[in-house]
Design a protein around this motif. Structure first.
Motif, mmCIF file in Angstrom:
data_model
loop_
_atom_site.group_PDB
_atom_site.id
_atom_site.type_symbol
_atom_site.label_atom_id
_atom_site.label_comp_id
_atom_site.label_asym_id
_atom_site.label_seq_id
_atom_site.Cartn_x
_atom_site.Cartn_y
_atom_site.Cartn_z
ATOM 1 N N ALA A 1 -3.710 -4.822 -12.040
ATOM 2 C CA ALA A 1 -4.208 -4.536 -10.693
ATOM 3 C C ALA A 1 -5.196 -3.383 -10.748
ATOM 4 C CB ALA A 1 -3.052 -4.190 -9.756
ATOM 5 N N ILE A 2 -6.044 -3.315 -9.748
ATOM 6 C CA ILE A 2 -7.052 -2.248 -9.679
ATOM 7 C C ILE A 2 -6.408 -0.974 -9.137
ATOM 8 C CG2 ILE A 2 -9.158 -1.502 -8.508
ATOM 9 C CD1 ILE A 2 -10.036 -4.465 -8.519
ATOM 10 N N ILE A 3 -6.659 0.136 -9.816
ATOM 11 C CA ILE A 3 -6.203 1.433 -9.321
ATOM 12 C C ILE A 3 -7.397 2.108 -8.642
ATOM 13 C CG2 ILE A 3 -5.286 3.700 -9.951
ATOM 14 C CD1 ILE A 3 -3.819 2.408 -12.224
ATOM 15 N N PRO A 4 -7.300 2.343 -7.345
ATOM 16 C CA PRO A 4 -8.445 2.919 -6.619
ATOM 17 C C PRO A 4 -8.783 4.324 -7.097
ATOM 18 C CG PRO A 4 -6.491 2.820 -5.213
ATOM 19 C CD PRO A 4 -6.151 2.076 -6.461
ATOM 20 N N GLN A 5 -10.028 4.698 -6.912
ATOM 21 C CA GLN A 5 -10.502 5.988 -7.399
ATOM 22 C C GLN A 5 -9.732 7.154 -6.798
ATOM 23 O OE1 GLN A 5 -12.914 6.364 -9.860
ATOM 24 N NE2 GLN A 5 -12.165 8.476 -9.846
ATOM 25 N N TYR A 6 -9.335 7.042 -5.516
ATOM 26 C CA TYR A 6 -8.627 8.172 -4.899
ATOM 27 C C TYR A 6 -7.251 8.388 -5.537
ATOM 28 C CZ TYR A 6 -5.591 5.176 -1.976
ATOM 29 O OH TYR A 6 -4.660 4.283 -1.534
ATOM 30 N N ILE A 7 -6.692 7.351 -6.150
ATOM 31 C CA ILE A 7 -5.438 7.518 -6.883
ATOM 32 C C ILE A 7 -5.707 8.127 -8.259
ATOM 33 C CG2 ILE A 7 -3.512 6.289 -7.982
ATOM 34 C CD1 ILE A 7 -3.228 6.573 -4.975
ATOM 35 N N ILE A 8 -6.749 7.645 -8.927
ATOM 36 C CA ILE A 8 -7.128 8.235 -10.219
ATOM 37 C C ILE A 8 -7.365 9.733 -10.058
ATOM 38 C CG2 ILE A 8 -8.873 8.249 -12.051
ATOM 39 C CD1 ILE A 8 -9.364 5.286 -11.502
ATOM 40 N N ASP A 9 -7.984 10.113 -8.955
ATOM 41 C CA ASP A 9 -8.369 11.502 -8.728
ATOM 42 C C ASP A 9 -7.185 12.450 -8.550
ATOM 43 O OD1 ASP A 9 -11.018 10.823 -8.915
ATOM 44 O OD2 ASP A 9 -11.353 10.694 -6.747
ATOM 45 N N ILE A 10 -5.985 11.931 -8.234
ATOM 46 C CA ILE A 10 -4.849 12.844 -8.023
ATOM 47 C C ILE A 10 -4.200 13.267 -9.342
ATOM 48 C CG2 ILE A 10 -4.391 11.782 -5.777
ATOM 49 C CD1 ILE A 10 -1.800 10.641 -6.996
ATOM 50 N N PHE A 11 -4.617 12.641 -10.456
ATOM 51 C CA PHE A 11 -4.066 12.997 -11.769
ATOM 52 C C PHE A 11 -4.970 14.030 -12.438
ATOM 53 C CE2 PHE A 11 -2.331 8.859 -10.855
ATOM 54 C CZ PHE A 11 -1.065 8.855 -11.414
ATOM 55 N N LYS B 1 0.815 -1.217 0.000
ATOM 56 C CA LYS B 1 0.000 0.000 0.000
ATOM 57 C C LYS B 1 0.853 1.274 0.000
ATOM 58 C CE LYS B 1 -3.856 -2.181 -0.097
ATOM 59 N NZ LYS B 1 -4.784 -2.331 1.029
ATOM 60 N N GLU B 2 2.099 1.172 0.526
ATOM 61 C CA GLU B 2 2.947 2.366 0.572
ATOM 62 C C GLU B 2 3.304 2.874 -0.818
ATOM 63 O OE1 GLU B 2 5.837 -1.169 1.141
ATOM 64 O OE2 GLU B 2 3.803 -0.614 1.714
ATOM 65 N N LEU B 3 3.133 2.022 -1.838
ATOM 66 C CA LEU B 3 3.414 2.456 -3.208
ATOM 67 C C LEU B 3 2.487 3.591 -3.626
ATOM 68 C CD1 LEU B 3 5.196 -0.068 -3.235
ATOM 69 C CD2 LEU B 3 4.403 -0.508 -5.540
ATOM 70 N N TRP B 4 1.254 3.544 -3.149
ATOM 71 C CA TRP B 4 0.312 4.601 -3.513
ATOM 72 C C TRP B 4 0.751 5.947 -2.927
ATOM 73 C CZ3 TRP B 4 -1.502 2.985 -7.530
ATOM 74 C CH2 TRP B 4 -2.207 1.792 -7.696
ATOM 75 N N SER B 5 1.392 5.927 -1.754
ATOM 76 C CA SER B 5 1.871 7.193 -1.190
ATOM 77 C C SER B 5 3.019 7.756 -2.028
ATOM 78 C CB SER B 5 2.309 7.008 0.270
ATOM 79 O OG SER B 5 3.430 6.153 0.342
ATOM 80 N N LYS B 6 3.828 6.865 -2.623
ATOM 81 C CA LYS B 6 4.897 7.311 -3.524
ATOM 82 C C LYS B 6 4.303 8.024 -4.734
ATOM 83 C CE LYS B 6 8.555 5.167 -1.584
ATOM 84 N NZ LYS B 6 9.809 5.832 -1.175
ATOM 85 N N ILE C 1 -8.418 4.959 -23.741
ATOM 86 C CA ILE C 1 -9.547 5.472 -22.962
ATOM 87 C C ILE C 1 -9.030 6.150 -21.695
ATOM 88 C CG2 ILE C 1 -11.142 3.711 -23.799
ATOM 89 C CD1 ILE C 1 -10.847 2.317 -21.060
ATOM 90 N N THR C 2 -9.877 6.973 -21.103
ATOM 91 C CA THR C 2 -9.593 7.536 -19.787
ATOM 92 C C THR C 2 -10.122 6.580 -18.735
ATOM 93 O OG1 THR C 2 -9.684 9.829 -20.578
ATOM 94 C CG2 THR C 2 -10.005 9.472 -18.230
ATOM 95 N N LEU C 3 -9.254 6.208 -17.811
ATOM 96 C CA LEU C 3 -9.639 5.257 -16.769
ATOM 97 C C LEU C 3 -10.732 5.845 -15.877
ATOM 98 C CD1 LEU C 3 -8.217 2.478 -16.392
ATOM 99 C CD2 LEU C 3 -7.123 3.463 -14.364
ATOM 100 N N ASP C 4 -11.723 5.004 -15.549
ATOM 101 C CA ASP C 4 -12.698 5.383 -14.530
ATOM 102 C C ASP C 4 -12.827 4.224 -13.548
ATOM 103 O OD1 ASP C 4 -14.356 3.519 -15.768
ATOM 104 O OD2 ASP C 4 -15.689 4.990 -16.654
ATOM 105 N N ASP C 5 -13.889 4.219 -12.734
ATOM 106 C CA ASP C 5 -13.989 3.214 -11.670
ATOM 107 C C ASP C 5 -14.576 1.889 -12.136
ATOM 108 O OD1 ASP C 5 -16.553 4.053 -12.085
ATOM 109 O OD2 ASP C 5 -17.001 4.509 -9.988
ATOM 110 N N GLN C 6 -14.764 1.711 -13.464
ATOM 111 C CA GLN C 6 -15.250 0.446 -13.994
ATOM 112 C C GLN C 6 -14.252 -0.101 -15.011
ATOM 113 O OE1 GLN C 6 -19.526 0.251 -14.992
ATOM 114 N NE2 GLN C 6 -19.683 2.357 -14.236
ATOM 115 N N ILE C 7 -14.269 -1.399 -15.226
ATOM 116 C CA ILE C 7 -13.284 -2.048 -16.096
ATOM 117 C C ILE C 7 -13.520 -1.673 -17.563
ATOM 118 C CG2 ILE C 7 -12.411 -4.271 -16.928
ATOM 119 C CD1 ILE C 7 -13.139 -5.424 -14.172
ATOM 120 N N ASP C 8 -12.486 -1.123 -18.191
ATOM 121 C CA ASP C 8 -12.509 -0.802 -19.633
ATOM 122 C C ASP C 8 -13.773 -0.026 -20.029
ATOM 123 O OD1 ASP C 8 -10.128 -2.210 -19.821
ATOM 124 O OD2 ASP C 8 -11.107 -4.088 -20.335
ATOM 125 N N HIS C 9 -14.143 0.925 -19.207
ATOM 126 C CA HIS C 9 -15.439 1.588 -19.329
ATOM 127 C C HIS C 9 -15.353 3.041 -19.765
ATOM 128 C CE1 HIS C 9 -18.930 3.796 -17.596
ATOM 129 N NE2 HIS C 9 -19.604 2.715 -17.912
#
Length: 286
Positions: free
Chosen positions: A85-95, A64-69, A132-140
């Motif tokens: 692997a799944i990228i959580p929404q809170y990580i997507i939101d920082i971009f 999990k510490e990778l996400w803080s990096k 595509i732009t990643l969202d909270d659903q697979i290939d969506h």
């Protein structure tokens, strides 16, 4: 021209062209689910910063510490290619510009983990790459760019992966350059009513029953779709009573457990009548 801070998420040697391209466009970090192999060797030899992690059964990052990096870098843009692997929404939101995903199919066709294998098994005459732009659903997410490629019925999964991700790298670079120039990037929502899905390929998919072998056409599609993994194999009981694993390979090649690859003619020369009988049972020779 704006200098971007980019993080790449991906795995596989076929993602190397993407990484190579991004190094001149502000690549700050590669996050991969691989711990060794050709990709890691490339990153180390080119002194590209990277972090490796394993993935849990539910497709989560084990460290999990990778996400803080990722958060510490304060990135502008993420690029993803076969991350696994799944990228959580809170990580997507920082971009600020999101995470762009390179998908090797003409979405909304063949969503999920095995688009290339399904393309070959379906004997499609056309495939392509979709960004595509990643969202909270697979290939969506919405489509940023899409290009098609004509197939001639000879590609293997390995060949097609390298071809499509090389094309995806070119498409991503075009979009990144627009972003650097401050140009507007438009997107188009997918038509989800036309979506089709793929499932994860498993070892058993490549195993064939010698008592009820697939048709020659289906066997050809399987050999190309399942190369290099899981491969097409069967259990062959020879006249001396031993059971051997036999792999069927592209370009008319066959490999008996413990032996080198050989052409069908060499196989018949070596195993004589029983080898010829095996190939005839598989409709590989007449």
């Amino acid at each position: 021209m704006n200098k971007l801070k980019i993080i790449f998420f991906g795995s596989g040697s076929y993602s190397i062209p993407v990484i190579k391209m991004l190094t001149s466009h502000g690549l700050k970090l590669v996050l991969t689910t691989e711990t060794d192999g050709e990709l890691i060797e490339y990153l180390e030899s080119n002194q590209i910063p990277f972090l490796s992690t394993k993935v849990t059964e539910d497709k989560q990052i084990s460290k999990k510490e990778l996400w803080s990096k990722v958060q510490d870098i304060k990135p502008d843009l993420g690029i993803l290619a076969s991350f696994g692997a799944i990228i959580p929404q809170y990580i997507i939101d920082i971009f600020p510009h999101g995470i762009w995903n390179i998908h090797p199919s003409l979405l909304p066709q063949y969503k999920g983990p095995s688009p290339i294998q399904y393309t070959l098994l379906s004997d499609d005459t056309k495939t392509g790459v979709t960004i595509i732009t990643l969202d909270d659903q697979i290939d969506h997410g919405p489509i940023l760019a899409q290009e098609s490629l004509t197939l001639k019925g000879t590609h293997t999964t390995e060949e097609l992966k390298h071809t499509l991700f090389a094309k995806g790298s070119e498409m991503i670079e075009t979009l990144v350059e627009k972003l650097e120039k401050g140009e507007n990037i438009t997107s188009t929502p997918q038509d989800h009513t036309k979506e089709t899905w793929t499932e994860k390929i498993v070892k058993q998919d490549g195993q064939i029953n010698l008592e009820s072998p697939p048709s020659l056409k289906m066997l050809d599609k399987m050999i190309r779709a399942y190369f290099p993994w899981p491969g097409v194999l069967l259990y062959w009981k020879t006249k001396n009573g031993k059971t051997k694993i036999v792999k069927l390979l592209p370009e008319g090649k066959i490999q008996v457990e413990g032996k080198k690859e050989m052409q069908y003619k060499e196989f018949v020369n070596g195993y004589q009548e029983e080898g010829e009988l095996l190939l005839k049972k598989l409709n590989l020779i007449s």
